[in-house]
Each structure stands twice: as structure tokens, then as C-alpha cells.
Design a protein around this motif. Structure first.
Motif, mmCIF file in Angstrom:
data_model
loop_
_atom_site.group_PDB
_atom_site.id
_atom_site.type_symbol
_atom_site.label_atom_id
_atom_site.label_comp_id
_atom_site.label_asym_id
_atom_site.label_seq_id
_atom_site.Cartn_x
_atom_site.Cartn_y
_atom_site.Cartn_z
ATOM 1 N N SER A 72 0.935 -1.346 -0.192
ATOM 2 C CA SER A 72 -0.062 -0.126 0.467
ATOM 3 C C SER A 72 1.084 1.208 -0.035
ATOM 4 C CB SER A 72 -1.037 0.070 1.177
ATOM 5 O OG SER A 72 -0.140 -0.129 2.336
ATOM 6 N N GLN A 73 0.496 1.897 -0.881
ATOM 7 C CA GLN A 73 1.455 3.723 -1.163
ATOM 8 C C GLN A 73 0.227 4.252 -0.161
ATOM 9 O OE1 GLN A 73 1.770 4.320 -4.734
ATOM 10 N NE2 GLN A 73 3.665 5.963 -4.297
ATOM 11 N N LEU A 74 1.363 4.711 0.823
ATOM 12 C CA LEU A 74 0.433 6.114 1.937
ATOM 13 C C LEU A 74 1.290 7.671 1.086
ATOM 14 C CD1 LEU A 74 0.780 4.303 4.990
ATOM 15 C CD2 LEU A 74 -1.241 4.345 3.283
#
Length: 97
Positions: A72-74
């Protein structure tokens, strides 16, 4: 080649301790069974080596076939939702009493 063998064995034992121990136990049992003429110990040793090798192959094949977990890219917002903190100033010296 002989000088590289201990290095390879050490790295293998560190990466896969369970499989390495099973292979060592099986190899020792097979060697003792073969040298002393004990067919059951030889069969047990060869069977242990075969099972450990099959488990290792199955485990490697399973780990390669599974897709990697999605990362997941925050992202941070371009501007903070909180107001900026006030600038800190030097403390004023207290008067002496």
C-alpha cells in the motif's frame, strides 16, 4: 572448491535450519546404516533425506507461485490540515532578586 564448501554450508544452515538438520540426520542415518549393514537404518536415512528434499522443493515452488503482497502506498497531503506552530523565541532573562 573445497574452501568454498564450508561457506556454502554455513549460509545454507543459517537460511534453512530445519531442512538442513533433517538432511544431516538422514545422511548420518543412511551412512551408518550402509556401513553397518542395517537395512532399516539405511532406509530410514534415505527416506528422511527424500522427505526433507521434497518438502524443501514444495516450499520453494509454493513461495514462487504466490503473488507478492500488494504494497500500500501512503501519500501525505500537499498541505497540512493543522496550522503552523508559532516561532519559538529566546527566553528573556529573569531579573535577579
Amino acid at each position: 572448491m573445497i574452501t568454498a564448501l564450508p561457506r556454502i554450508l554455513k549460509s545454507t544452515y543459517r537460511r534453512e535450519p530445519l531442512f538442513s538438520i533433517l538432511l544431516t540426520i538422514g545422511a548420518v542415518d543412511a551412512a551408518l546404516g550402509g556401513l553397518e549393514g542395517e537395512g532399516s537404518l539405511l532406509a530410514f536415512g534415505v527416506g528422511t533425506v527424500a522427505v526433507a528434499t521434497a518438502l524443501r522443493g514444495w516450499w520453494v515452488a509454493r513461495s514462487r507461485s504466490l503473488p507478492p503482497d500488494p504494497v500500500s502506498q501512503l501519500l501525505l497531503p500537499p498541505h497540512s490540515s493543522q496550522p503552523q506552530l508559532p516561532m519559538l523565541s529566546m527566553r528573556k532573562p529573569r531579573p535577579r532578586r
